[in-house]
Design an enzyme around this catalytic site. Structure first.
Site, PDB file in Angstrom:
ATOM      1  N   ILE A  42     -10.792  11.150  -2.652  1.00  0.00           N
ATOM      2  CA  ILE A  42     -11.481  10.435  -3.069  1.00  0.00           C
ATOM      3  C   ILE A  42     -10.132   8.639  -3.232  1.00  0.00           C
ATOM      4  CG2 ILE A  42     -12.384  10.861  -5.638  1.00  0.00           C
ATOM      5  CD1 ILE A  42      -9.864  10.687  -7.293  1.00  0.00           C
TER       6      ILE A  42
ATOM      7  N   ASN B   8       0.404   3.093  -7.125  1.00  0.00           N
ATOM      8  CA  ASN B   8       1.001   2.009  -6.077  1.00  0.00           C
ATOM      9  C   ASN B   8      -0.223   0.742  -6.446  1.00  0.00           C
ATOM     10  OD1 ASN B   8      -0.611   1.298  -3.936  1.00  0.00           O
ATOM     11  ND2 ASN B   8      -1.297   3.302  -4.849  1.00  0.00           N
TER      12      ASN B   8
ATOM     13  N   LYS C  14      -1.775   3.728   8.083  1.00  0.00           N
ATOM     14  CA  LYS C  14      -1.334   3.106   6.931  1.00  0.00           C
ATOM     15  C   LYS C  14      -2.770   1.509   7.258  1.00  0.00           C
ATOM     16  CE  LYS C  14      -0.019  -0.150   4.073  1.00  0.00           C
ATOM     17  NZ  LYS C  14      -0.886   1.055   2.209  1.00  0.00           N
TER      18      LYS C  14
ATOM     19  N   LEU D 294      -2.408  -3.470   0.246  1.00  0.00           N
ATOM     20  CA  LEU D 294      -2.552  -3.202   1.587  1.00  0.00           C
ATOM     21  C   LEU D 294      -1.384  -3.850   2.692  1.00  0.00           C
ATOM     22  CD1 LEU D 294      -6.668  -3.856   0.907  1.00  0.00           C
ATOM     23  CD2 LEU D 294      -4.933  -1.895   1.567  1.00  0.00           C
TER      24      LEU D 294
ATOM     25  N   CYS E 113     -11.581  -2.332  -1.979  1.00  0.00           N
ATOM     26  CA  CYS E 113     -11.186  -3.893  -1.549  1.00  0.00           C
ATOM     27  C   CYS E 113     -11.907  -4.232  -1.835  1.00  0.00           C
ATOM     28  CB  CYS E 113     -10.333  -3.326  -0.433  1.00  0.00           C
ATOM     29  SG  CYS E 113     -11.239  -4.163   0.997  1.00  0.00           S
TER      30      CYS E 113
END
Ligand code: FMN
Length: 309
Positions: free
Chosen positions: A197, A75, A51, A79, A136
């Site tokens: 991707i 989703n 993660k 983060l 991000c």
């Protein structure tokens, strides 16, 4: 056709990242190999990708942050993660014991944050490489997404190359007009590989309440529906760079993985599929070997870039 009994499955992606086979589990879909990891034989995998880890712990977005939609899921986890310190203290000791490659997915909100994170992770043993999640916002540049901008991508990759000798895999987002150009920038700045991707931006609406089905309104679309997009993106990148590519997007079977090899991926990651079937990645490892044996292919490498066009 010659008969093949032992298929060579290993691959060296460079700078110390050697995989026993070409199938990894994707970031955010395998936690820290401590939940699903308990259910399957992780040593059968080419590697696990954690993660995303950030400098500080993150709660992520409010629920609902996952919805099922035709062709896959959306989703908006945001983060959520335990942060660097807890990761090093609680997760890394266990990850280090796994008999497979361990790649830590890192995320930052400025170039300086990425650099500090990798510099501090570099002090610890048991990490075979980093996957740099560029999908991000850069808070130092008005919240523009790193992955959407060649200059910001170059800045992060160059800065990380200067601080680590470990393998740097740069994860690209599909939401750019020319992904080959972004992949080339990564190569020029010293990346060892590119993975692609990440999820595709999507949304879903509840027509009775007229509300978005995700609290965050939009989210990342993943699963079988994005595979054709991912294949086209990998093919585009394959024509642009020489560094290894790692294909991701909607892989649900060995046949899907082989499609990614043919368009130029040296390895693949299984994401959403693991939610459907926890041991899917192991089945894919076995399925690739079975395909190669049946086709008389002695080394999976023979498939890579083998598309006939
Ligand atoms: C629930 C969920 C969480 C994810 N978290 C991350 C993450 O923390 N970092 C990252 O780089 N990608 C993350 N991803 C993206 C996946 O790693 C992968 O790129 C994407 O889901 C496409 O592959 P798939 O169709 O096989 O799921 C996440 C995906 C899902 C479904």
């Amino acid at each position: 056709m010659s008969s093949v009994t032992d298929v060579y499955t290993a691959v060296d992606l460079g700078r110390g990242l050697r995989l026993k086979n070409r199938v990894l589990v994707a970031s955010g879909t395998f936690a820290y190999a401590d939940t699903v990891g308990e259910l399957i034989d992780v040593s059968r995998l080419g590697g696990v990708i954690t993660k995303a880890i950030s400098l500080q712990p993150r709660e992520g977005n409010p629920p609902p942050r996952i919805v099922e939609v035709p062709g896959g899921m959306l989703n908006a986890i945001g983060l959520a993660n335990v942060g660097l310190e807890r990761f090093v203290r609680e997760k890394l000791p266990r990850l280090r014991l796994l008999d497979t490659a361990v790649i830590v997915n890192v995320v930052g909100f400025s170039t300086a944050e990425y650099v500090e994170l990798v510099r501090r992770l570099d002090e610890h043993e048991g990490i075979d490489g980093y996957e740099v999640n560029l999908s991000c916002p850069n808070v130092k540049e008005g919240g523009a997404c790193f992955a959407d901008d060649a200059r910001m991508t170059a800045e992060v990759v160059g800065a990380l190359r200067a601080v680590t000798e470990r393998h740097l895999m740069i994860k690209l987002s599909p939401g750019v007009p020319r992904i080959g150009q972004i992949a080339r920038v990564c190569q020029e700045e010293g990346a060892d590989s590119v993975s692609l991707i990440n999820t595709v931006v999507g949304m879903a609406v509840d027509i009775r309440t007229r509300r978005p089905r995700l609290a965050n309104v939009t989210g990342g679309y993943s699963g079988p529906a994005i595979k054709p997009i991912a294949l086209a993106r990998v093919w585009e990148a394959y024509k642009a760079v020489r560094i290894p590519l790692v294909g991701i997007g909607g892989i649900m079977s060995a046949e899907d993985a082989i499609e990614f090899f043919l368009v130029g991926a040296q390895a693949v990651q299984v994401g959403t599929g693991t939610f459907v079937m926890p041991d899917l990645a192991v089945r894919i490892v076995e399925g690739i070997e079975a395909f190669c044996r049946a086709e008389g292919i002695a080394d999976v490498a023979e498939l890579v870039g083998g598309l006939r066009v």
